[in-house]
Design a protein around this motif. Structure first.
Motif, PDB file in Angstrom:
ATOM      1  N   GLU A 146       0.830  -1.212   0.000  1.00 42.79           N
ATOM      2  CA  GLU A 146       0.000   0.000   0.000  1.00 42.79           C
ATOM      3  C   GLU A 146       0.860   1.256   0.000  1.00 42.79           C
ATOM      4  O   GLU A 146       0.560   2.227  -0.696  1.00 42.79           O
ATOM      5  N   GLU A 147       1.931   1.252   0.762  1.00 44.60           N
ATOM      6  CA  GLU A 147       2.749   2.464   0.919  1.00 44.60           C
ATOM      7  C   GLU A 147       3.529   2.849  -0.339  1.00 44.60           C
ATOM      8  O   GLU A 147       4.119   3.927  -0.403  1.00 44.60           O
ATOM      9  N   ASP A 148       3.531   1.996  -1.360  1.00 44.06           N
ATOM     10  CA  ASP A 148       4.256   2.304  -2.590  1.00 44.06           C
ATOM     11  C   ASP A 148       3.388   2.980  -3.650  1.00 44.06           C
ATOM     12  O   ASP A 148       3.838   3.196  -4.770  1.00 44.06           O
ATOM     13  N   ASN A 149       2.138   3.314  -3.286  1.00 46.51           N
ATOM     14  CA  ASN A 149       1.225   4.029  -4.191  1.00 46.51           C
ATOM     15  C   ASN A 149       1.132   3.373  -5.569  1.00 46.51           C
ATOM     16  O   ASN A 149       1.232   4.034  -6.594  1.00 46.51           O
ATOM     17  N   SER A 150       0.913   2.057  -5.573  1.00 46.84           N
ATOM     18  CA  SER A 150       0.873   1.331  -6.846  1.00 46.84           C
ATOM     19  C   SER A 150      -0.522   0.770  -7.124  1.00 46.84           C
ATOM     20  O   SER A 150      -0.669  -0.369  -7.534  1.00 46.84           O
TER      21      SER A 150
END
Length: 176
Positions: A146-150
């Motif tokens: 989630e934290e990789d904005n993918s």
């Protein structure tokens, strides 16, 4: 290696023996990382090393029925017919030259929430509709964090709690 609230954080090299041990233990595992870090290639290599036939299903392109089966009518009642991709107990034989299967549910976080929900029964109960997965079928899940904005959907807690989570972090030494 670091351990945060519900997942272990390792390098790709450190993830490999962990994943192999979890497969051998029959524990469904979720491999997470940034896009392009090598999750899918790692799973393919592990399947080859363990002599497991790889079944690669990209959940981001699936419909819930792809996981739960399609309804049809028999004797005036609806029954669910499972997708032929899933090896089923009492129906499928281990392919010649293999020790079993590795069911790889890739791109789980990129899948629609309804597809993630359809994966509950497959991952926890090892069932497609009313059919049991073959006892020699192992389950692996992978996807982007989630934290990789993918473009990922938050994983429902009901599914998250059914998996061991291994988060792979980039390593300059491994990359070089």
């Amino acid at each position: 290696m670091t351990i945060s609230s519900n997942r272990v954080n390792v390098t790709l090299a450190d993830a490999k023996p962990m994943v192999k041990a979890l497969i051998a233990s029959g524990i469904p595992t979720n491999l997470l990382s940034s896009p392009g870090l090598g999750k899918s290639d790692l799973i393919k290599a592990i399947a080859k090393e363990l002599n497991l036939k790889l079944i690669d299903i990209r959940l981001s392109t699936c419909d819930p029925c792809d996981l739960s089966g399609l309804p049809n009518i028999q004797n005036g009642r609806s029954v669910w017919s499972p997708n032929q991709a899933f090896p089923l107990q009492n129906m499928d034989e281990v392919p010649e030259g293999y020790e079993g299967w590795l069911l790889f549910l890739d791109e789980l976080p990129n899948a629609d929430v309804s597809v993630q929900q359809a994966a509950y029964k497959l991952v926890l109960d090892r069932q497609v509709a009313t059919h049991n997965l073959h006892e020699d079928c192992h389950i692996m899940v992978a996807g982007n964090r989630e934290e990789d904005n993918s473009f990922v959907n938050p994983m429902p807690e009901a599914l998250k709690s059914r998996l061991i989570h291994i988060s792979v972090n980039p390593s300059a030494d491994e990359w070089a």
